[in-house]
Design a protein around this motif. Sequence first.
Motif, short mmCIF file in Angstrom:
data_model
loop_
_atom_site.label_atom_id
_atom_site.label_comp_id
_atom_site.label_asym_id
_atom_site.label_seq_id
_atom_site.Cartn_x
_atom_site.Cartn_y
_atom_site.Cartn_z
N VAL A 61 0.84 -1.20 0.00
CA VAL A 61 0.00 0.00 0.00
C VAL A 61 0.88 1.25 0.00
N ARG A 62 1.98 1.18 0.75
CA ARG A 62 2.83 2.35 0.85
C ARG A 62 3.47 2.69 -0.51
N LEU A 63 3.96 1.68 -1.22
CA LEU A 63 4.56 1.95 -2.52
C LEU A 63 3.51 2.34 -3.55
N TRP A 64 2.34 1.73 -3.42
CA TRP A 64 1.25 2.09 -4.34
C TRP A 64 0.99 3.59 -4.24
N ARG A 65 1.00 4.09 -3.00
CA ARG A 65 0.77 5.53 -2.80
C ARG A 65 1.95 6.35 -3.24
N SER A 66 3.17 5.93 -2.84
CA SER A 66 4.31 6.80 -3.14
C SER A 66 4.64 6.80 -4.63
N THR A 67 4.17 5.80 -5.37
CA THR A 67 4.39 5.84 -6.82
C THR A 67 3.19 6.45 -7.54
N ASP A 68 2.27 7.04 -6.82
CA ASP A 68 1.05 7.59 -7.42
C ASP A 68 0.32 6.55 -8.27
N HIS A 69 0.18 5.35 -7.69
CA HIS A 69 -0.59 4.27 -8.33
C HIS A 69 -0.02 3.86 -9.68
N ASN A 70 1.27 3.62 -9.71
CA ASN A 70 1.92 3.23 -10.96
C ASN A 70 2.61 1.88 -10.77
#
Length: 734
Positions: free
Chosen positions: A33-42
């Motif tokens: 979830v954290r990476l999903w957010r920090s990559t702006d869902h990419n």
Amino acid sequence: MLPERLSRLEELSRNLWWSWSPEARALFRSISVRLWRSTDHNPVRMLRVVTPDRLERLAEDPTFLKKYDALVRTFEKYLRAHPPKREKSQAEAASPSIAYFSAEYGLHGSLPIYSGGLGILSGDQAKTSSDVPLDFTAVGFMYPKGYFDQEISGAGDQIAHYDDLDIANVAIERATLPNGEPLVVSLPMQRPDDLLHLQVWLVLCGRVKIYLMDSNIELNEPANRDITTRLYGGDREYRLRQEIALGVGGIRVLRALGLQPEVFHANEGHVAFTFLERLREGIASGLSILEAKQTVRNSSVFTTHTPVPAGHDAFDPDLIAKYFWHYWPQIGMSKEEFFALGEHDGLFNMTALSLNLSARTNAVSKKHGEVTATMWPDYLNTDGKKTGTANPGTILSSITNGIHIPTWLAPEMEDLFHHELGHQWKEHLEDVHMWEQIRDVSDETFWRIRQQLKTSLFSFITDRVRRKWSPLLFNDEASNPGEPATDHLFEKQGSFVASGLLLDPSILTIGFARRFATYKRATLIFHDLNRLKALVTDPVRPIQIIFSGKAHPADEGGKQLIREIWNYALDPAFGGRIAFIENYGMHVAKYLVRGVDLWMNNPKAPLEASGTSGMKAAINGIPNFSILDGWWMEGFIGGDAPASATRNGWGFPGITSGSQEDQDREDATHMYDTLEREIIPLFYDKGIDGIPHRWLQVAKESIATLLPRFCGQRMMREYLETMYRPAANHPHAK
Ligand SMILES: *Cc1c(COP(=O)(O)O)cnc(C)c1O
């Protein structure tokens, strides 16, 4: 590298289908979830930064594997559905092969090759065509620096960052020829030996392929290398060079791929040189000028997008001559005959060229159709009476824009629809009766979802401020490279307030987000500051307003509006209840059109060709409050009694006579009156259960009446029926 068991994540991440598939989004999100957010869902970027360890564990997690396998099956099934084969006897069910050209595509926030509504529309049309499915191939530009990222300085100045796009981080790949070689096309610019070379990228958008040309290759002279660097950058000549590359290059890409589309759709005048390239092809294949013109016209469809005259590209004849002197002999025309193809008011006009060379043209709303008819009367075949071959005119129709529902609908609403309308609802988007069932959803359920979506918006905003405050928290590889350095931060604390830190989720929240072109009048609601302050700081029933939007870097007027709003946001008299969210793009838009309570739009009438952001809000249960122009003229259902049961929002006719000041004053007065008398009281009229029941009627009515009419399916069906099929069925079509 991916574990063998999860190897198809790579393929899934490389088809933008994930961006509108709720199951795919959920799966990628569950990786981290954290990476999903920090990559702006990419997911492409996410798979590059996630630890191998995490993936190894998921490869052994039965719950994850079950979802993964199901997703792979869903994806395969989606790809297998083919456009029905075109047979004469089955013209009804068939899709002709369509080539679509546009200067920008708004597909996902990770691919910054769009600036605003035009691009989002192209993206939504490509995605909807994939869903329908239509036999649709799209062509455009890959801009290595894309459209800019926006930052607002402490003083409210827009700072534009053009960062190099890291190709490895986006769902894009090199386009190749069937023999595996990279696809490169070439075309002459100023002289036959001044060749421009374009490499080509491929974006997989579900079943639809989007080919994007890029001039940044070694093969090119330095002067030609930056032609595609920026979207809408540079001077007139830069723009002309871009449009030549886009039009002539675009056709050559299709031919290099061996494609022979039946229909050519020019989305806006930027791509009008496609017409000239096809004329040249026709002449080269032995047709007479007249035959070549007829062939091009009959198989061409042109969409015009704005009533604003400056939005229609026109070039000085000398500039055109500099690039086309070697071209007109090739099509057997004199200089004068050539200029006549696009001459309008002494300039070579891309809209005039398109109207002259396409048998069918459309505007993007009914009102826009009326305005277009008055703008270009000499080019139209309005009553079918112009039958001469010299100037036959084009048939003008109006196809009101729509949106790609799966892209803009919140997952929470998707779940609700699944539950209330059955699992097949996506196959019946236009079914008015099915949507009436939304009225039966319980207010408790509906309100809970609306509150969830509002909470998501507020966490998104807080998270943004947190990133600004402490980029250190986000300094993993996936953090934004453009993040400001820490030592500037302390000067910027005021900007946290302007960025929405003090917003309060219990207050009626109005959203206003669009490009900051002056005719959109972003600051209209500040017309009477005292009246607005009274509304914003009302002790019992306050309002707050969230703004977002980019001004074109060369548009001083638009940048001034941002500065004004930023400074109001910093003014303690508004109590932190005016906010400006930086860097409006698809990512920010998704949160806004799902999370606010009311969507507002007040352009100067009749300049809003259609508008689509209000549709995105409406399908998520957010009522619109807008000037009756563009789409809202067709969508609005009023009723005389305030809050009558059939109302789906609020609208008022924009004043069109008198001075600009008079118009602004009257329109603003109308806004304040409606807010004070109708909208604010209705929102705060809550039952003892804390739920604003009568407000929710309007919100549900928004979905029930607007979703079936402004979905992409309705739009593409109309394109198919009134434009694509007639073009493909014409005897001269080829
Ligand atoms: C939808 C959208 C637009 C277009 O909205 P309008 O209402 O037509 O102004 C522009 N930019 C973004 C990022 C969008 O999502």
